[in-house]
Design a protein around this motif. Structure first.
Motif, PDB file in Angstrom:
ATOM      1  N   ALA A 230      56.058  83.689 -27.396  1.00  0.00           N
ATOM      2  CA  ALA A 230      55.239  84.879 -27.609  1.00  0.00           C
ATOM      3  C   ALA A 230      55.102  85.181 -29.095  1.00  0.00           C
ATOM      4  N   GLY A 231      56.192  84.993 -29.850  1.00  0.00           N
ATOM      5  CA  GLY A 231      56.147  85.225 -31.290  1.00  0.00           C
ATOM      6  C   GLY A 231      55.178  84.289 -31.978  1.00  0.00           C
ATOM      7  N   ILE A 232      55.256  83.014 -31.646  1.00  0.00           N
ATOM      8  CA  ILE A 232      54.335  82.023 -32.199  1.00  0.00           C
ATOM      9  C   ILE A 232      52.907  82.330 -31.755  1.00  0.00           C
ATOM     10  N   GLY A 233      52.769  82.750 -30.493  1.00  0.00           N
ATOM     11  CA  GLY A 233      51.445  83.049 -29.967  1.00  0.00           C
ATOM     12  C   GLY A 233      50.770  84.195 -30.706  1.00  0.00           C
ATOM     13  N   ARG A 234      51.486  85.288 -30.900  1.00  0.00           N
ATOM     14  CA  ARG A 234      50.887  86.460 -31.542  1.00  0.00           C
ATOM     15  C   ARG A 234      50.510  86.178 -32.999  1.00  0.00           C
ATOM     16  N   THR A 235      51.401  85.522 -33.740  1.00  0.00           N
ATOM     17  CA  THR A 235      51.094  85.256 -35.148  1.00  0.00           C
ATOM     18  C   THR A 235      49.959  84.249 -35.288  1.00  0.00           C
ATOM     19  N   ASN A 236      49.901  83.258 -34.400  1.00  0.00           N
ATOM     20  CA  ASN A 236      48.787  82.311 -34.436  1.00  0.00           C
ATOM     21  C   ASN A 236      47.477  82.998 -34.074  1.00  0.00           C
ATOM     22  N   ASP A 237      47.505  83.872 -33.070  1.00  0.00           N
ATOM     23  CA  ASP A 237      46.281  84.559 -32.664  1.00  0.00           C
ATOM     24  C   ASP A 237      45.761  85.481 -33.758  1.00  0.00           C
ATOM     25  N   ALA A 238      46.680  86.087 -34.523  1.00  0.00           N
ATOM     26  CA  ALA A 238      46.255  86.921 -35.647  1.00  0.00           C
ATOM     27  C   ALA A 238      45.386  86.108 -36.602  1.00  0.00           C
ATOM     28  N   MET A 239      45.739  84.828 -36.754  1.00  0.00           N
ATOM     29  CA  MET A 239      44.969  83.945 -37.631  1.00  0.00           C
ATOM     30  C   MET A 239      43.680  83.470 -36.952  1.00  0.00           C
ATOM     31  N   LEU A 240      43.821  82.937 -35.732  1.00  0.00           N
ATOM     32  CA  LEU A 240      42.703  82.284 -35.046  1.00  0.00           C
ATOM     33  C   LEU A 240      41.586  83.242 -34.680  1.00  0.00           C
ATOM     34  N   TYR A 241      41.943  84.498 -34.348  1.00  0.00           N
ATOM     35  CA  TYR A 241      40.953  85.447 -33.845  1.00  0.00           C
ATOM     36  C   TYR A 241      40.760  86.671 -34.739  1.00  0.00           C
ATOM     37  N   GLY A 242      41.574  86.796 -35.804  1.00  0.00           N
ATOM     38  CA  GLY A 242      41.467  87.993 -36.635  1.00  0.00           C
ATOM     39  C   GLY A 242      41.449  87.779 -38.135  1.00  0.00           C
ATOM     40  N   ALA A 243      41.690  86.557 -38.608  1.00  0.00           N
ATOM     41  CA  ALA A 243      41.778  86.335 -40.052  1.00  0.00           C
ATOM     42  C   ALA A 243      40.410  86.133 -40.687  1.00  0.00           C
ATOM     43  N   ARG A 244      40.260  86.685 -41.884  1.00  0.00           N
ATOM     44  CA  ARG A 244      39.034  86.512 -42.668  1.00  0.00           C
ATOM     45  C   ARG A 244      39.432  85.995 -44.050  1.00  0.00           C
ATOM     46  N   VAL A 245      38.803  84.907 -44.472  1.00  0.00           N
ATOM     47  CA  VAL A 245      39.136  84.283 -45.754  1.00  0.00           C
ATOM     48  C   VAL A 245      37.872  84.136 -46.591  1.00  0.00           C
ATOM     49  N   THR A 246      37.993  84.438 -47.878  1.00  0.00           N
ATOM     50  CA  THR A 246      36.896  84.248 -48.824  1.00  0.00           C
ATOM     51  C   THR A 246      37.371  83.336 -49.947  1.00  0.00           C
ATOM     52  N   LEU A 247      36.558  82.328 -50.262  1.00  0.00           N
ATOM     53  CA  LEU A 247      36.896  81.356 -51.295  1.00  0.00           C
ATOM     54  C   LEU A 247      35.800  81.327 -52.354  1.00  0.00           C
ATOM     55  N   TRP A 248      36.196  81.192 -53.605  1.00  0.00           N
ATOM     56  CA  TRP A 248      35.269  80.998 -54.708  1.00  0.00           C
ATOM     57  C   TRP A 248      35.419  79.551 -55.179  1.00  0.00           C
ATOM     58  N   VAL A 249      34.331  78.787 -55.148  1.00  0.00           N
ATOM     59  CA  VAL A 249      34.422  77.355 -55.425  1.00  0.00           C
ATOM     60  C   VAL A 249      33.401  76.937 -56.491  1.00  0.00           C
ATOM     61  N   GLU A 250      33.622  75.761 -57.046  1.00  0.00           N
ATOM     62  CA  GLU A 250      32.684  75.123 -57.953  1.00  0.00           C
ATOM     63  C   GLU A 250      32.356  73.737 -57.397  1.00  0.00           C
ATOM     64  N   CYS A 251      31.171  73.609 -56.799  1.00  0.00           N
ATOM     65  CA  CYS A 251      30.786  72.335 -56.195  1.00  0.00           C
ATOM     66  C   CYS A 251      29.291  72.344 -55.918  1.00  0.00           C
ATOM     67  N   ASP A 252      28.772  71.277 -55.327  1.00  0.00           N
ATOM     68  CA  ASP A 252      27.377  71.238 -54.899  1.00  0.00           C
ATOM     69  C   ASP A 252      27.224  71.999 -53.586  1.00  0.00           C
ATOM     70  N   ASP A 253      26.111  72.687 -53.418  1.00  0.00           N
ATOM     71  CA  ASP A 253      25.863  73.428 -52.185  1.00  0.00           C
ATOM     72  C   ASP A 253      25.931  72.530 -50.953  1.00  0.00           C
ATOM     73  N   GLU A 254      25.473  71.294 -51.089  1.00  0.00           N
ATOM     74  CA  GLU A 254      25.446  70.379 -49.948  1.00  0.00           C
ATOM     75  C   GLU A 254      26.839  70.134 -49.391  1.00  0.00           C
TER      76      GLU A 254
END
Length: 332
Positions: A230-254
């Protein structure tokens, strides 16, 4: 504290992190923790013989990321994230903090102990594919790590860590907490950026082009003590269904456009059910779970070269409520 602010910057990541773990009970000022020792190694117990705390969880997350990120508890909308608080992380050194330190890529296994190891001690060992591929190593006389476990490491586990890191046991410092504790929950859900970074690396994106990152994941209520699934389940679900990540990158759009849809967890065929149920269906074998599942719910990438933004993924509050045991209390 250091009298010379420049001295800290010259230390290895492991040596700096070693200063954050108390060496004796008299040094301990972190609520809900205690200091112990196994074979000369120092242990910060944040949830086994002590209850742990939010402050302890933030410290574990800081240690886990080698001090190369800021981690905080922030409020959030329960209508969106099922709970009222979450863990926010931001870093301007995502390669080292997430893939070099935080990723739980070291299975520390002996005849009488098993735990996944994370933290800057992985840089000393330097054997994992992600580390060798990216050239992430460092020398240090200290080895500092975080273990997700409900028991102290055995003498054989300490000997293994000492051997693989090339240090003596008295130079090992470990922070330890189970996923069913307050501190363990905090340090696990502080991995939102790391999951996105690892997923991108697996998709063969050049993660060295990622300049800065932020991540947020809801903080679930800890599961019943001893119920590791249950502990592993809840912490994983927080990531899989609730996490939001923003990244700033330098690369080609493609490079971003061709894989952005594959980065979030919803790209997996296993997406849509609480992780504890998925884990049970695969007979509690992590290696049978679709590896595409292990990533944040939503990912946004800002390309600094073009000024364009790419986003993919979705949140699922219903799965979060079910996983966190909140469905009845929220009247749904």
């Amino acid at each position: 504290m250091n009298a010379n602010p420049n001295e800290s910057q010259m230390l290895s990541i492991n040596s700096r992190a070693a200063r954050w773990i108390p060496r004796s009970p008299s040094d301990n000022a972190i609520r809900g923790t205690c200091v112990a020792s196994v074979e000369g190694a120092t242990l910060l117990d944040a949830g086994i013989n002590r209850p742990g705390s939010l402050a302890a969880g933030l410290l574990l997350a800081k240690i886990c990321m080698g001090g190369e990120a800021d981690v905080s508890i922030t409020p959030c909308d329960p209508g969106t994230f099922a709970v009222e608080n979450g863990v926010f992380v931001h870093t301007d050194n995502p390669l080292i903090s997430c893939l070099g330190c935080q990723y739980a890529g070291w299975p520390i296994q002996t005849d009488d102990f098993f735990a996944m190891g994370s933290g800057p001690m992985r840089l000393l060992r330097g054997k994992e594919p992600v580390l060798t591929e990216l050239g992430l190593t460092e020398p240090s006389e200290h080895a500092v790590g975080v273990l997700e476990s409900d028991k102290y490491p055995s003498a054989s586990a300490i000997a293994l860590i000492a051997k693989d890191c090339g240090v003596s046991p008295d130079k090992i410092s470990l922070a330890i907490a189970p996923s069913t504790s307050i501190a363990g929950s905090v340090q696990v859900v502080a991995r939102s950026i790391e999951t996105a970074m690892h997923k991108l690396h697996e998709l063969e994106f050049d993660v060295t082009s990622i300049i800065s990152a932020t991540g947020f994941a809801p903080l679930p209520p800890p599961a019943k003590p001893g119920d590791m699934v249950a502990g592993i389940g809840r912490t994983n679900d927080a990531m899989l269904y609730g996490a939001r990540v923003t990244l700033w990158v330098e690369c080609d759009d493609e490079e971003v456009a061709e894989l952005i849809a594959e980065v979030p967890s919803c790209s997996s065929s296993d997406y849509g059910r609480p992780f504890a149920q998925i884990f049970k269906d695969y007979e509690y074998d992590f290696y049978k779970v679709d590896p595409l599942l292990f990533s944040p719910a939503m990912v946004t990438i800002h390309n600094l070269c073009s000024g364009r933004t790419f986003s993919a993924g979705k949140l699922d509050v219903d799965v979060l409520r079910t996983s966190f045991g909140l469905r009845a209390s929220l009247g749904s």
